[in-house]
Design an enzyme around this catalytic site. Structure first.
Site, short mmCIF file in Angstrom:
data_model
loop_
_atom_site.label_atom_id
_atom_site.label_comp_id
_atom_site.label_asym_id
_atom_site.label_seq_id
_atom_site.Cartn_x
_atom_site.Cartn_y
_atom_site.Cartn_z
N ARG A 84 49.98 32.99 24.86
CA ARG A 84 48.90 32.04 25.14
C ARG A 84 47.82 32.63 26.04
O ARG A 84 46.72 32.10 26.11
CB ARG A 84 49.48 30.74 25.74
CG ARG A 84 50.20 29.93 24.65
CD ARG A 84 50.70 28.60 25.13
NE ARG A 84 51.89 28.72 25.92
CZ ARG A 84 52.52 27.68 26.49
NH1 ARG A 84 52.04 26.47 26.33
NH2 ARG A 84 53.61 27.85 27.18
N GLN A 85 48.14 33.76 26.70
CA GLN A 85 47.08 34.45 27.47
C GLN A 85 46.55 35.55 26.55
O GLN A 85 46.81 36.74 26.72
CB GLN A 85 47.65 35.04 28.77
CG GLN A 85 46.61 35.73 29.66
CD GLN A 85 45.64 34.78 30.36
OE1 GLN A 85 45.96 33.64 30.61
NE2 GLN A 85 44.43 35.25 30.63
N ARG B 86 41.17 21.56 26.56
CA ARG B 86 42.12 21.76 27.66
C ARG B 86 41.35 21.94 28.97
O ARG B 86 40.41 22.71 29.04
CB ARG B 86 43.00 22.99 27.36
CG ARG B 86 44.11 23.18 28.37
CD ARG B 86 45.09 24.27 27.96
NE ARG B 86 46.09 23.86 26.99
CZ ARG B 86 47.13 23.06 27.26
NH1 ARG B 86 47.28 22.55 28.47
NH2 ARG B 86 48.02 22.77 26.32
N LYS C 284 41.25 19.45 20.33
CA LYS C 284 41.78 19.35 21.70
C LYS C 284 40.86 20.08 22.66
O LYS C 284 40.33 21.15 22.34
CB LYS C 284 43.18 19.97 21.74
CG LYS C 284 43.80 20.00 23.11
CD LYS C 284 45.29 20.34 23.07
CE LYS C 284 45.56 21.81 22.94
NZ LYS C 284 46.98 22.12 22.85
C1 R5P Z 1 48.51 25.48 22.42
O1 R5P Z 1 47.42 25.03 22.23
C2 R5P Z 1 49.71 25.18 21.60
O2 R5P Z 1 49.43 25.21 20.25
C3 R5P Z 1 50.37 23.87 21.99
O3 R5P Z 1 49.61 22.80 21.52
C4 R5P Z 1 50.51 23.79 23.47
O4 R5P Z 1 51.15 24.94 23.96
C5 R5P Z 1 51.29 22.58 23.89
O5 R5P Z 1 51.34 22.53 25.28
P1 R5P Z 1 51.63 21.19 26.03
O6 R5P Z 1 52.88 20.59 25.44
O7 R5P Z 1 51.83 21.60 27.46
O8 R5P Z 1 50.45 20.31 25.86
#
Ligand code: R5P
Length: 300
Positions: free
Chosen positions: A96-97, A200, A198
Site C-alpha cells: 500500500r506504500q 482517503r 473513495k
Molecule cells: C485500499 O484502498 C484497499 O483496496 C482497501 O480498500 C483498504 O485497504 C481497506 O482498508 P480499511 O478496511 O482500513 O478501510
C-alpha cells in the site's frame, strides 16, 4: 519425482500444507526459530539441490519478521543449490506504500521487491496484491511475477451459500477495486458490476460515494483487503443511499484490525468472509489452488 520443494514460512503453516498438497509434494522441513536476542534463525532440513523451491509466506501483522525470514530462507535455498526460488507471498506486505505520498517517504513496495531479488528470489506469486498505482509489478521486481486471484473462489462460495444469485450486483468500494469486481462477476457469469469512489483522509478516515444504479438491487462488495473496515462501512452507506441492499462482503485478505469485524457487525454488515491468505474467523475459502496454479505457470 517432482522437482518442486515447498517450504513453509512460519506465518501460515496450514496454507503451506494445502499448497504442498495441490503441488503433490511433501513439505520440506525447515527449522525456524528465534535466537534469545530475537534475531531469526532458519535452516532448511532437506535436500533442495536442483529443486524449484517454493517458499510460502503470508506477511500480515508481522511483516518485518516474515520478510526477513523469507529473505533468509531464499538465500539458504540458493546456497543449498536450488534451481530456482519462488516466493508464494499469499499476503504481500508494504504494497500500500506504492508511492511517495509525501516528501521524505520511501516507495516501500519497491524496497521490498529489491530485497527479495538481492536474497535470491527469482519468482514471485502473489494473491490479489494491492495494485493501485503500481499496476505492473514487473516494473519494480526483476524476476517473474504472477498475481493470482481468489475472487472466483469467493464468489463461488457466495453463490453456494445463497448470498449471491444471478441478479446480484458486484461492487468494488473504490475505483481501483473495479479489477476485483470484474474478475468476481465474470467468473460467476454475472453481468452487473461496478465500482464506487473513495477518498482517503487518514488511516481510518475515508469517504465513499458513487453513481451506480443500484435501486432495488441486491449488492455484494468485493475488495482486496479489509483492514480497519472503514472502507466497507462507508461503502455500505453509499450503497444504501443509492437504493441498493447490501447482501454480503468478501475480501481476499481479512486483516480486521482494531475490532473491525465487530464494527462491521455493529453496522449490520454481518455476512462477511475472506480467504485463508490471512487466516481469521471469517475465512471460508482457500487460496491454495490459485497459488498452485500460479506456481506451476511461473515454473513452466
Ligand atoms: C485500499 O484502498 C484497499 O483496496 C482497501 O480498500 C483498504 O485497504 C481497506 O482498508 P480499511 O478496511 O482500513 O478501510
Amino acid at each position: 519425482m517432482s522437482d518442486i520443494a515447498v517450504i513453509s514460512g512460519s506465518s501460515n503453516a496450514p496454507l503451506s500444507y494445502l499448497l504442498s498438497r495441490q503441488l503433490k509434494v511433501d513439505l520440506t522441513p525447515a527449522e525456524i526459530r528465534k535466537f534469545p536476542d530475537n534475531e531469526k534463525y532458519v535452516r532448511i532440513d532437506g535436500d533442495v539441490s536442483n529443486k524449484n523451491v517454493v517458499i510460502l509466506q503470508s506477511m500480515a501483522f508481522r511483516p518485518d519478521e516474515y520478510l526477513i525470514e523469507s529473505l533468509l530462507l531464499a538465500s539458504a535455498a540458493k546456497d543449498a543449490g536450488a534451481k530456482s526460488v519462488t516466493l508464494a507471498a499469499a499476503y504481500f506486505p508494504y504494497a500500500r506504500q506504492d508511492e511517495r505520498f509525501k516528501p521524505g517517504e520511501p516507495v516501500s513496495v519497491s524496497v521490498v521487491a529489491q530485497l527479495l531479488t538481492a536474497a535470491g528470489v527469482d519468482n514471485l506469486v502473489t494473491v490479489d496484491v494491492h495494485r493501485h498505482r503500481v499496476l505492473d509489478f514487473a516494473s519494480i521486481f526483476k524476476g517473474k511475477w504472477i498475481d493470482v486471484s481468489v475472487m472466483p473462489y469467493l464468489v463461488s462460495y457466495g453463490k453456494k451459500s445463497g448470498l449471491i444469485d444471478n441478479d446480484t450486483f458486484i461492487v468494488g468500494p473504490d475505483s481501483e477495486a473495479i479489477q476485483w469486481a470484474k474478475i468476481a462477476a465474470e467468473s460467476a457469469g454475472l453481468s452487473n458490476y461496478g465500482a464506487l469512489r473513495k477518498k482517503r483522509f487518514g488511516d481510518t478516515e475515508v469517504t465513499v460515494s458513487g453513481e451506480l444504479n443500484l435501486e432495488g438491487k441486491k449488492v455484494f462488495i468485493v475488495d482486496d483487503i479489509i483492514s480497519t473496515g472503514s472502507t466497507i462501512i462507508e461503502a455500505s452507506k453509499a450503497i444504501k443511499e443509492m437504493g441498493g441492499k447490501l447482501v454480503g462482503v468478501a475480501c481476499a485478505h481479512g486483516l480486521f484490525v482494531n475490532e473491525a469485524l465487530y464494527k462491521l457487525y455493529r453496522e449490520g454488515i454481518s455476512e462477511v468472509y475472506s480467504s485463508d491468505t490471512v487466516p481469521n474467523q471469517t475465512t471460508r475459502v482457500s487460496s491454495a489452488e490459485a497459488l498452485s496454479k500460479g506456481v506451476l505457470e511461473i515454473l513452466k
